[in-house]
Design a protein around this motif. Structure first.
Motif, PDB file in Angstrom:
ATOM      1  N   GLY A   1       0.932  -6.137  -5.816  1.00 49.99           N
ATOM      2  CA  GLY A   1       2.380  -5.967  -5.978  1.00 49.99           C
ATOM      3  C   GLY A   1       3.122  -7.192  -5.470  1.00 49.99           C
ATOM      4  O   GLY A   1       2.512  -8.117  -4.912  1.00 49.99           O
TER       5      GLY A   1
ATOM      6  N   THR B   1      -7.403  14.002  -5.271  1.00 53.80           N
ATOM      7  CA  THR B   1      -6.215  13.677  -6.056  1.00 53.80           C
ATOM      8  C   THR B   1      -6.198  14.601  -7.276  1.00 53.80           C
ATOM      9  O   THR B   1      -7.244  15.111  -7.693  1.00 53.80           O
ATOM     10  CB  THR B   1      -6.281  12.214  -6.548  1.00 53.80           C
ATOM     11  OG1 THR B   1      -7.533  12.029  -7.177  1.00 53.80           O
ATOM     12  CG2 THR B   1      -6.139  11.232  -5.411  1.00 53.80           C
TER      13      THR B   1
ATOM     14  N   GLU C   1       9.040  -1.178  -0.185  1.00 57.74           N
ATOM     15  CA  GLU C   1       8.053  -0.957  -1.251  1.00 57.74           C
ATOM     16  C   GLU C   1       7.866  -2.225  -2.076  1.00 57.74           C
ATOM     17  O   GLU C   1       8.840  -2.915  -2.375  1.00 57.74           O
ATOM     18  CB  GLU C   1       8.530   0.152  -2.189  1.00 57.74           C
ATOM     19  CG  GLU C   1       8.518   1.508  -1.537  1.00 57.74           C
ATOM     20  CD  GLU C   1       9.089   2.587  -2.440  1.00 57.74           C
ATOM     21  OE1 GLU C   1       9.129   2.387  -3.662  1.00 57.74           O
ATOM     22  OE2 GLU C   1       9.499   3.622  -1.900  1.00 57.74           O
TER      23      GLU C   1
ATOM     24  N   PHE D   1       4.115  -2.748  -8.527  1.00 52.93           N
ATOM     25  CA  PHE D   1       2.937  -2.169  -7.859  1.00 52.93           C
ATOM     26  C   PHE D   1       1.886  -1.737  -8.886  1.00 52.93           C
ATOM     27  O   PHE D   1       2.219  -1.127  -9.899  1.00 52.93           O
ATOM     28  CB  PHE D   1       3.388  -0.975  -7.014  1.00 52.93           C
ATOM     29  CG  PHE D   1       2.271  -0.158  -6.474  1.00 52.93           C
ATOM     30  CD1 PHE D   1       1.487  -0.616  -5.438  1.00 52.93           C
ATOM     31  CD2 PHE D   1       1.979   1.092  -7.019  1.00 52.93           C
ATOM     32  CE1 PHE D   1       0.438   0.136  -4.948  1.00 52.93           C
ATOM     33  CE2 PHE D   1       0.935   1.855  -6.539  1.00 52.93           C
ATOM     34  CZ  PHE D   1       0.173   1.375  -5.499  1.00 52.93           C
TER      35      PHE D   1
ATOM     36  N   HIS E   1      10.907   3.193   7.955  1.00 57.86           N
ATOM     37  CA  HIS E   1      10.961   2.835   6.540  1.00 57.86           C
ATOM     38  C   HIS E   1      10.114   1.606   6.225  1.00 57.86           C
ATOM     39  O   HIS E   1      10.232   0.576   6.865  1.00 57.86           O
ATOM     40  CB  HIS E   1      12.419   2.584   6.119  1.00 57.86           C
ATOM     41  CG  HIS E   1      12.543   2.190   4.686  1.00 57.86           C
ATOM     42  ND1 HIS E   1      12.376   3.093   3.662  1.00 57.86           N
ATOM     43  CD2 HIS E   1      12.760   0.979   4.112  1.00 57.86           C
ATOM     44  CE1 HIS E   1      12.506   2.454   2.514  1.00 57.86           C
ATOM     45  NE2 HIS E   1      12.746   1.170   2.755  1.00 57.86           N
TER      46      HIS E   1
ATOM     47  N   GLU F   1       0.796  -1.243   0.000  1.00 61.69           N
ATOM     48  CA  GLU F   1       0.000   0.000   0.000  1.00 61.69           C
ATOM     49  C   GLU F   1       0.826   1.288   0.000  1.00 61.69           C
ATOM     50  O   GLU F   1       0.284   2.356  -0.274  1.00 61.69           O
ATOM     51  CB  GLU F   1      -0.906   0.032   1.254  1.00 61.69           C
ATOM     52  CG  GLU F   1      -2.023  -1.000   1.264  1.00 61.69           C
ATOM     53  CD  GLU F   1      -3.236  -0.536   0.492  1.00 61.69           C
ATOM     54  OE1 GLU F   1      -3.080   0.226  -0.470  1.00 61.69           O
ATOM     55  OE2 GLU F   1      -4.345  -0.950   0.854  1.00 61.69           O
ATOM     56  N   VAL F   2       2.120   1.178   0.317  1.00 58.50           N
ATOM     57  CA  VAL F   2       2.897   2.403   0.599  1.00 58.50           C
ATOM     58  C   VAL F   2       2.916   3.405  -0.564  1.00 58.50           C
ATOM     59  O   VAL F   2       3.011   4.611  -0.336  1.00 58.50           O
ATOM     60  CB  VAL F   2       4.325   2.048   1.112  1.00 58.50           C
ATOM     61  CG1 VAL F   2       5.200   1.516   0.000  1.00 58.50           C
ATOM     62  CG2 VAL F   2       4.962   3.234   1.791  1.00 58.50           C
ATOM     63  N   ASN F   3       2.767   2.919  -1.800  1.00 60.25           N
ATOM     64  CA  ASN F   3       2.796   3.854  -2.929  1.00 60.25           C
ATOM     65  C   ASN F   3       1.406   4.251  -3.418  1.00 60.25           C
ATOM     66  O   ASN F   3       1.273   4.912  -4.442  1.00 60.25           O
ATOM     67  CB  ASN F   3       3.602   3.257  -4.084  1.00 60.25           C
ATOM     68  CG  ASN F   3       5.081   3.371  -3.808  1.00 60.25           C
ATOM     69  OD1 ASN F   3       5.546   4.368  -3.261  1.00 60.25           O
ATOM     70  ND2 ASN F   3       5.836   2.326  -4.138  1.00 60.25           N
ATOM     71  N   SER F   4       0.370   3.845  -2.687  1.00 60.94           N
ATOM     72  CA  SER F   4      -0.990   4.209  -3.088  1.00 60.94           C
ATOM     73  C   SER F   4      -1.397   5.527  -2.412  1.00 60.94           C
ATOM     74  O   SER F   4      -1.008   5.798  -1.285  1.00 60.94           O
ATOM     75  CB  SER F   4      -1.962   3.093  -2.682  1.00 60.94           C
ATOM     76  OG  SER F   4      -3.282   3.563  -2.749  1.00 60.94           O
ATOM     77  N   GLU F   5      -2.203   6.314  -3.151  1.00 58.54           N
ATOM     78  CA  GLU F   5      -2.659   7.609  -2.608  1.00 58.54           C
ATOM     79  C   GLU F   5      -3.979   7.474  -1.852  1.00 58.54           C
ATOM     80  O   GLU F   5      -4.475   8.431  -1.287  1.00 58.54           O
ATOM     81  CB  GLU F   5      -2.905   8.577  -3.767  1.00 58.54           C
ATOM     82  CG  GLU F   5      -1.690   9.333  -4.220  1.00 58.54           C
ATOM     83  CD  GLU F   5      -2.090  10.436  -5.175  1.00 58.54           C
ATOM     84  OE1 GLU F   5      -2.945  11.258  -4.831  1.00 58.54           O
ATOM     85  OE2 GLU F   5      -1.544  10.457  -6.280  1.00 58.54           O
TER      86      GLU F   5
ATOM     87  N   LYS G   1      -3.241   4.695   3.265  1.00 54.73           N
ATOM     88  CA  LYS G   1      -2.556   5.488   4.298  1.00 54.73           C
ATOM     89  C   LYS G   1      -2.836   4.897   5.684  1.00 54.73           C
ATOM     90  O   LYS G   1      -1.956   4.856   6.541  1.00 54.73           O
ATOM     91  CB  LYS G   1      -2.992   6.944   4.231  1.00 54.73           C
ATOM     92  CG  LYS G   1      -2.625   7.566   2.887  1.00 54.73           C
ATOM     93  CD  LYS G   1      -2.336   9.048   3.006  1.00 54.73           C
ATOM     94  CE  LYS G   1      -1.640   9.576   1.762  1.00 54.73           C
ATOM     95  NZ  LYS G   1      -2.497   9.944   0.669  1.00 54.73           N
TER      96      LYS G   1
ATOM     97  N   GLU H   1       7.266  -4.458  -5.374  1.00 50.89           N
ATOM     98  CA  GLU H   1       7.637  -4.332  -6.792  1.00 50.89           C
ATOM     99  C   GLU H   1       6.391  -4.589  -7.642  1.00 50.89           C
ATOM    100  O   GLU H   1       5.419  -5.153  -7.155  1.00 50.89           O
ATOM    101  CB  GLU H   1       8.715  -5.352  -7.145  1.00 50.89           C
ATOM    102  CG  GLU H   1      10.082  -4.968  -6.592  1.00 50.89           C
ATOM    103  CD  GLU H   1      11.075  -6.112  -6.721  1.00 50.89           C
ATOM    104  OE1 GLU H   1      10.885  -6.969  -7.589  1.00 50.89           O
ATOM    105  OE2 GLU H   1      12.005  -6.138  -5.901  1.00 50.89           O
TER     106      GLU H   1
END
Ligand code: ADP
Ligand code: MG
Length: 345
Positions: A111, A260, A97, A101, A94, A66-70, A75, A99
């Protein structure tokens, strides 16, 4: 132009006269749920692991996906993993991430975390990948939904490893805005990608009777088109990428300020303060502007209809006054007269 300026000073950014003109006809306002009617800051309140995976590892895997999702849900998942780390005495912030994704708007994300294929999302995402839920998972989901919680499933390598349930409170002004719109003869409807039970509970809380739930982004746009087929002007209020097709399809698309970028781009009106009261401000501004324009037409017509025949000399037979060369009473200042005479020569 005056109205768009007035709107901007009140935090309602109107992209051109067309949107302003259409907003006065709006009879239905369709609201998105997550992030529009709700605050958009969900918090994980319960976690359930359906395998022998340690809970911390489970949360780390979900957060990595989820870390790269807006999305607000993403969140919340990341925040929950960080909180768990603190409880376990780990200081690192940290998050690894995933891969490959991929975002699946209106259903979740996927991902690769290490050598594991991870899916985080709703029933629809699991069904699309032929992942069976089992009675334990179904029971946990319906239990969460009864409590108006949004339940997110986490599948690892084709099996549901666990689930997270989260709550997202409704915005404090939501109920009042819906009832005010009703007094303006405007019907409010909710459309969401979330499940029926949670959607119905939230709708009841804010006073919305009609709900469309478990809809994907294109489904949201289809619902708007269905309503338009009844001959009614429809406004859509949303915040996410998943709302963009519906924002474009609506007669007036309104994106709340915290949206967004894609939603802001797709909308005709941006409610900068992210306050739902500005939906009323935008419609009211449009109604007042159109009323003022009509009034101005009446004034212009009232002035010109008698004015033009008089200018053409309709009163000459009665008054003897006409705008001929000999009778012209226009006073020309001396200097100007000199210039005119010189130029004539
Ligand atoms: P809404 O229409 O209420 O704004 P969305 O269309 O964004 O909601 O999402 C619909 C559903 O899809 C969510 O309730 C959730 O179950 C799932 N979902 C969407 N994005 C994510 C994500 N990043 N992680 C997990 N689940 C997600
Ligand atoms: Mg949303």
């Amino acid at each position: 132009m005056v109205a768009t300026g007035k709107g901007a000073s009140q935090g309602v950014l109107i992209k051109g006269g067309n949107a302003l003109e259409k907003a006065h006809k709006v009879k239905i306002v369709v609201f998105d749920k997550t992030g529009t009617l709700t605050v958009g800051k969900p918090v994980v309140v319960s976690t359930m692991v359906f395998s022998d995976m340690p809970i911390q590892e489970f949360c780390e895997i979900a957060a990595a996906a989820e870390v790269n999702s807006e999305h607000p849900i993403a969140k919340a998942v990341v925040q929950h993993a960080k909180k768990l780390r603190q409880q376990y005495g780990l200081n690192s912030e940290h998050i690894t991430e995933a891969e490959d994704f991929e975002v699946h708007p209106g259903s979740g994300v996927s991902g690769k975390v290490g050598d594991k294929l991870v899916l985080v999302g709703n029933k629809r995402l699991m069904a699309a990948r032929n992942i069976l839920l089992g009675t334990e998972v179904e029971d946990y989901m319906s239990e969460s939904e009864q409590l108006a919680r949004t339940c997110v499933l986490v599948a690892v390598d084709g099996r549901v490893a666990g689930a997270l349930a989260m709550t997202d409170p409704v915005k404090p002004e939501a109920e009042q805005v819906i009832s005010f719109l009703k007094s303006m003869n405007i019907t409010s409807i909710m459309v969401t990608g979330d499940n029926w039970a949670t959607a119905t509970a939230i709708a009841k809380e804010v006073g919305i009777v009609k709900v469309f739930a478990e809809t994907d982004p294109l489904g949201k746009a289809d619902k708007i088109k269905e309503l338009q087929l009844k001959g009614l002007a429809v406004a859509m209020v949303g915040d996410g990428i998943n709302d963009s097709p519906a924002l474009v399809a609506a007669d007036v698309g309104m994106a709340i300020g915290a949206s967004t970028d894609v939603a802001i781009e797709a909308a005709d009106i941006v409610l900068i303060k992210s306050n739902l009261e500005d939906v009323i401000t935008a419609i009211d501004l449009s109604r007042k502007t159109l009323a003022r324009i009509r009034l101005n037409y009446v004034w212009a017509l009232g002035y010109n209809v008698p004015g033009m025949p008089i200018a053409a000399g309709i009163l000459f037979p009665f008054t003897g006054i006409s705008r001929t060369k000999n009778h012209c009473t226009l006073k020309i200042p001396g200097d100007l007269l000199d210039i005119l005479t010189l130029s004539k020569r």
